[in-house]
Design a protein around this motif. Structure first.
Motif, PDB file in Angstrom:
ATOM      1  N   GLY A  95       3.874   7.129  10.639  1.00 33.57           N
ATOM      2  CA  GLY A  95       5.159   7.257  11.309  1.00 33.57           C
ATOM      3  C   GLY A  95       6.318   6.573  10.629  1.00 33.57           C
ATOM      4  N   ILE A  96       6.109   6.010   9.429  1.00 35.57           N
ATOM      5  CA  ILE A  96       7.184   5.267   8.779  1.00 35.57           C
ATOM      6  C   ILE A  96       8.193   6.179   8.087  1.00 35.57           C
ATOM      7  CG2 ILE A  96       6.218   4.919   6.446  1.00 35.57           C
ATOM      8  CD1 ILE A  96       6.985   1.912   6.819  1.00 35.57           C
ATOM      9  N   GLY A  97       7.836   7.466   7.892  1.00 42.73           N
ATOM     10  CA  GLY A  97       8.798   8.419   7.336  1.00 42.73           C
ATOM     11  C   GLY A  97       8.435   8.987   5.981  1.00 42.73           C
ATOM     12  N   LYS A  98       7.168   8.894   5.591  1.00 39.69           N
ATOM     13  CA  LYS A  98       6.750   9.377   4.269  1.00 39.69           C
ATOM     14  C   LYS A  98       6.926  10.892   4.143  1.00 39.69           C
ATOM     15  CE  LYS A  98       2.549   7.756   4.604  1.00 39.69           C
ATOM     16  NZ  LYS A  98       2.637   7.209   5.973  1.00 39.69           N
ATOM     17  N   THR A  99       6.541  11.627   5.178  1.00 37.57           N
ATOM     18  CA  THR A  99       6.646  13.091   5.139  1.00 37.57           C
ATOM     19  C   THR A  99       8.102  13.533   5.110  1.00 37.57           C
ATOM     20  OG1 THR A  99       4.511  13.459   6.206  1.00 37.57           O
ATOM     21  CG2 THR A  99       6.144  15.214   6.408  1.00 37.57           C
ATOM     22  N   THR A 100       8.938  12.889   5.901  1.00 43.80           N
ATOM     23  CA  THR A 100      10.364  13.222   5.901  1.00 43.80           C
ATOM     24  C   THR A 100      10.982  12.923   4.548  1.00 43.80           C
ATOM     25  OG1 THR A 100      10.451  12.677   8.257  1.00 43.80           O
ATOM     26  CG2 THR A 100      12.548  12.875   7.098  1.00 43.80           C
ATOM     27  N   PHE A 101      10.581  11.823   3.943  1.00 40.86           N
ATOM     28  CA  PHE A 101      11.066  11.470   2.614  1.00 40.86           C
ATOM     29  C   PHE A 101      10.715  12.568   1.598  1.00 40.86           C
ATOM     30  CE2 PHE A 101      10.121   9.608  -1.543  1.00 40.86           C
ATOM     31  CZ  PHE A 101      11.337   9.024  -1.853  1.00 40.86           C
ATOM     32  N   CYS A 102       9.474  13.044   1.639  1.00 35.98           N
ATOM     33  CA  CYS A 102       9.038  14.099   0.708  1.00 35.98           C
ATOM     34  C   CYS A 102       9.846  15.375   0.909  1.00 35.98           C
ATOM     35  CB  CYS A 102       7.552  14.398   0.906  1.00 35.98           C
ATOM     36  SG  CYS A 102       6.449  13.074   0.382  1.00 35.98           S
ATOM     37  N   LEU A 103      10.061  15.751   2.153  1.00 38.13           N
ATOM     38  CA  LEU A 103      10.814  16.960   2.448  1.00 38.13           C
ATOM     39  C   LEU A 103      12.265  16.828   2.008  1.00 38.13           C
ATOM     40  CD1 LEU A 103      11.108  19.755   3.641  1.00 38.13           C
ATOM     41  CD2 LEU A 103      11.337  18.713   5.920  1.00 38.13           C
ATOM     42  N   LYS A 104      12.854  15.651   2.230  1.00 36.04           N
ATOM     43  CA  LYS A 104      14.237  15.436   1.803  1.00 36.04           C
ATOM     44  C   LYS A 104      14.368  15.544   0.286  1.00 36.04           C
ATOM     45  CE  LYS A 104      18.587  14.226   2.633  1.00 36.04           C
ATOM     46  NZ  LYS A 104      19.158  14.042   1.303  1.00 36.04           N
ATOM     47  N   LYS A 161       5.709  18.888 -18.111  1.00 34.97           N
ATOM     48  CA  LYS A 161       6.513  17.676 -17.978  1.00 34.97           C
ATOM     49  C   LYS A 161       7.748  17.912 -17.121  1.00 34.97           C
ATOM     50  CE  LYS A 161       5.000  16.011 -22.507  1.00 34.97           C
ATOM     51  NZ  LYS A 161       5.418  15.645 -23.893  1.00 34.97           N
ATOM     52  N   ARG A 162       8.085  19.169 -16.875  1.00 36.75           N
ATOM     53  CA  ARG A 162       9.272  19.499 -16.083  1.00 36.75           C
ATOM     54  C   ARG A 162       8.898  19.927 -14.666  1.00 36.75           C
ATOM     55  NH1 ARG A 162      10.616  22.024 -21.118  1.00 36.75           N
ATOM     56  NH2 ARG A 162      10.483  24.123 -20.260  1.00 36.75           N
ATOM     57  N   VAL A 163       7.666  19.584 -14.262  1.00 40.71           N
ATOM     58  CA  VAL A 163       7.177  19.913 -12.924  1.00 40.71           C
ATOM     59  C   VAL A 163       6.857  18.629 -12.168  1.00 40.71           C
ATOM     60  CG1 VAL A 163       5.347  21.040 -11.594  1.00 40.71           C
ATOM     61  CG2 VAL A 163       6.223  22.123 -13.678  1.00 40.71           C
ATOM     62  N   LEU A 164       7.300  18.541 -10.917  1.00 35.59           N
ATOM     63  CA  LEU A 164       6.912  17.448 -10.027  1.00 35.59           C
ATOM     64  C   LEU A 164       6.086  18.031  -8.893  1.00 35.59           C
ATOM     65  CD1 LEU A 164       7.058  14.526  -8.941  1.00 35.59           C
ATOM     66  CD2 LEU A 164       9.176  15.166  -7.768  1.00 35.59           C
ATOM     67  N   ILE A 165       4.847  17.574  -8.770  1.00 34.14           N
ATOM     68  CA  ILE A 165       3.982  17.962  -7.659  1.00 34.14           C
ATOM     69  C   ILE A 165       3.947  16.812  -6.661  1.00 34.14           C
ATOM     70  CG2 ILE A 165       1.653  18.619  -6.949  1.00 34.14           C
ATOM     71  CD1 ILE A 165       1.227  19.782  -9.727  1.00 34.14           C
ATOM     72  N   ILE A 166       4.355  17.081  -5.432  1.00 27.48           N
ATOM     73  CA  ILE A 166       4.345  16.073  -4.372  1.00 27.48           C
ATOM     74  C   ILE A 166       3.135  16.332  -3.480  1.00 27.48           C
ATOM     75  CG2 ILE A 166       5.614  15.049  -2.461  1.00 27.48           C
ATOM     76  CD1 ILE A 166       8.186  16.126  -3.697  1.00 27.48           C
ATOM     77  N   LEU A 167       2.265  15.338  -3.376  1.00 28.16           N
ATOM     78  CA  LEU A 167       1.083  15.426  -2.519  1.00 28.16           C
ATOM     79  C   LEU A 167       1.333  14.544  -1.303  1.00 28.16           C
ATOM     80  CD1 LEU A 167      -1.685  15.064  -5.263  1.00 28.16           C
ATOM     81  CD2 LEU A 167      -0.940  17.189  -4.151  1.00 28.16           C
ATOM     82  N   ASP A 168       1.695  15.160  -0.203  1.00 24.06           N
ATOM     83  CA  ASP A 168       2.032  14.401   0.997  1.00 24.06           C
ATOM     84  C   ASP A 168       0.796  14.185   1.856  1.00 24.06           C
ATOM     85  OD1 ASP A 168       3.512  13.106   2.956  1.00 24.06           O
ATOM     86  OD2 ASP A 168       3.911  14.977   4.034  1.00 24.06           O
ATOM     87  N   GLY A 169       0.397  12.915   2.018  1.00 20.69           N
ATOM     88  CA  GLY A 169      -0.703  12.577   2.915  1.00 20.69           C
ATOM     89  C   GLY A 169      -2.077  12.659   2.283  1.00 20.69           C
ATOM     90  N   LEU A 170      -2.313  11.920   1.200  1.00 20.94           N
ATOM     91  CA  LEU A 170      -3.635  11.925   0.572  1.00 20.94           C
ATOM     92  C   LEU A 170      -4.734  11.511   1.537  1.00 20.94           C
ATOM     93  CD1 LEU A 170      -3.196  10.450  -3.042  1.00 20.94           C
ATOM     94  CD2 LEU A 170      -3.891  12.764  -2.409  1.00 20.94           C
ATOM     95  N   THR A 173       1.874  10.421  -1.373  1.00 18.25           N
ATOM     96  CA  THR A 173       2.063   9.476  -0.273  1.00 18.25           C
ATOM     97  C   THR A 173       0.751   9.325   0.472  1.00 18.25           C
ATOM     98  OG1 THR A 173       2.680  11.099   1.435  1.00 18.25           O
ATOM     99  CG2 THR A 173       4.438  10.286  -0.010  1.00 18.25           C
ATOM    100  N   THR A 174       0.562   8.156   1.057  1.00 16.93           N
ATOM    101  CA  THR A 174      -0.689   7.905   1.763  1.00 16.93           C
ATOM    102  C   THR A 174      -0.564   6.644   2.607  1.00 16.93           C
ATOM    103  OG1 THR A 174      -3.081   7.575   1.495  1.00 16.93           O
ATOM    104  CG2 THR A 174      -1.652   6.548  -0.141  1.00 16.93           C
ATOM    105  N   ARG A 175      -1.493   6.483   3.532  1.00 15.42           N
ATOM    106  CA  ARG A 175      -1.610   5.200   4.215  1.00 15.42           C
ATOM    107  C   ARG A 175      -2.248   4.206   3.247  1.00 15.42           C
ATOM    108  NH1 ARG A 175      -3.821   6.784  10.281  1.00 15.42           N
ATOM    109  NH2 ARG A 175      -2.687   8.768  10.447  1.00 15.42           N
ATOM    110  N   GLN A 176      -2.058   2.925   3.503  1.00 16.70           N
ATOM    111  CA  GLN A 176      -2.411   1.904   2.532  1.00 16.70           C
ATOM    112  C   GLN A 176      -3.898   1.892   2.183  1.00 16.70           C
ATOM    113  OE1 GLN A 176      -1.738  -2.253   3.588  1.00 16.70           O
ATOM    114  NE2 GLN A 176      -1.055  -2.646   1.512  1.00 16.70           N
ATOM    115  N   GLU A 177      -4.774   2.054   3.168  1.00 13.76           N
ATOM    116  CA  GLU A 177      -6.198   1.939   2.875  1.00 13.76           C
ATOM    117  C   GLU A 177      -6.660   2.994   1.870  1.00 13.76           C
ATOM    118  OE1 GLU A 177      -5.690   3.941   6.957  1.00 13.76           O
ATOM    119  OE2 GLU A 177      -4.849   2.243   5.832  1.00 13.76           O
ATOM    120  N   LYS A 178      -6.120   4.215   1.983  1.00 11.06           N
ATOM    121  CA  LYS A 178      -6.452   5.268   1.028  1.00 11.06           C
ATOM    122  C   LYS A 178      -5.770   4.994  -0.310  1.00 11.06           C
ATOM    123  CE  LYS A 178      -8.062   9.216  -0.437  1.00 11.06           C
ATOM    124  NZ  LYS A 178      -9.501   9.423  -0.681  1.00 11.06           N
ATOM    125  N   GLY A 179      -4.577   4.454  -0.265  1.00 10.70           N
ATOM    126  CA  GLY A 179      -3.861   4.150  -1.502  1.00 10.70           C
ATOM    127  C   GLY A 179      -4.608   3.161  -2.371  1.00 10.70           C
TER     128      GLY A 179
END
Length: 217
Positions: A85-94, A159-168, A196-202
């Motif tokens: 709930g801290i805003g990781k998904t919203t950050f990725c979408l923005k 090198k010109r591609v960014l892949i965002i993985l939201d919620g590992l 992005t991920t919760r800390q334990e998975k990170g």
């Protein structure tokens, strides 16, 4: 200074870019009250400045230039950890939405031709399948699909591609090996990855892969 996005292949008139822009715009229509289906609010109305505030040793907080980290990290791998709930998904979408509309204010933002935002909980197989299923309509032409993945296979383009993985931390076990191929640089080895991920998975992921690390807890 605006963020600069380079489009020598996928320019504003590209079918791929138009479809990505439409998808990110669709996702950006938020429902602030989940029990009211008719009420929608554009993301820009509730989220105006793109930043991450990380907690440093000793409890101090510091604003982090996540884009600068992506640019400076030679391995191209960045992970953002934070509580539910801290805003990781919203950050990725923005981030994806700002790329789609070529707007922003951080001069350090790297140049990307494509930004692909994937929800890990919805990955149900190969990453190519996840990209086409999550980001593009089912009736996308075969030519457009082939164009996209031909671009991916060229090392100089990755090198010109960014892949965002939201919620590992939400990735299904059956899909883990597909994502691991990307994280361990066995596939699309030169693509930039922001996860992005919760800390334990990170903590688990960082012991196995070379990620630059940001904690928002």
């Amino acid at each position: 200074m605006l963020w600069r996005f380079c489009f020598p292949v996928f320019n504003d008139n590209s079918v791929i870019v138009k479809l990505l822009r439409a998808e990110y715009n669709r996702r950006a229509q938020l429902r602030p009250l989940f029990w009211v289906n008719t009420m929608q609010l554009p993301l820009e109305k509730v989220y105006t400045r793109l930043k991450i505030v990380s907690r440093q040793t000793g409890g101090n907080q510091e604003e982090t230039d996540v884009f600068g980290m992506i640019k400076e990290n030679k391995n191209g791998m960045t992970i953002v950890e934070g509580s539910l709930g801290i805003g990781k998904t919203t950050f990725c979408l923005k981030l994806a939405l700002d790329w789609a509309h070529q707007r922003g204010s951080a001069a350090s933002f790297p140049e990307f031709e494509l930004v692909l935002l994937l929800k890990c909980r919805d990955i149900d197989g190969d990453l190519k399948e996840a990209i086409t299923e999550q980001l593009f309509p089912k009736d996308m032409s075969k030519d457009a699909t082939e164009e996209l993945f031909r671009f991916f296979e060229a090392i100089e383009n990755q090198k010109r591609v960014l892949i965002i993985l939201d919620g590992l931390d939400e990735l299904a076990e059956k899909s883990k090996h597909h994502v691991d191929d990307l994280l361990h640089r066995k596939r699309w080895a030169f693509c930039n990855v922001l996860a992005t991920t919760r800390q334990e998975k990170g903590i688990e992921v960082r012991t196995q892969s070379k990620f630059a690390y940001i904690s928002t807890n």
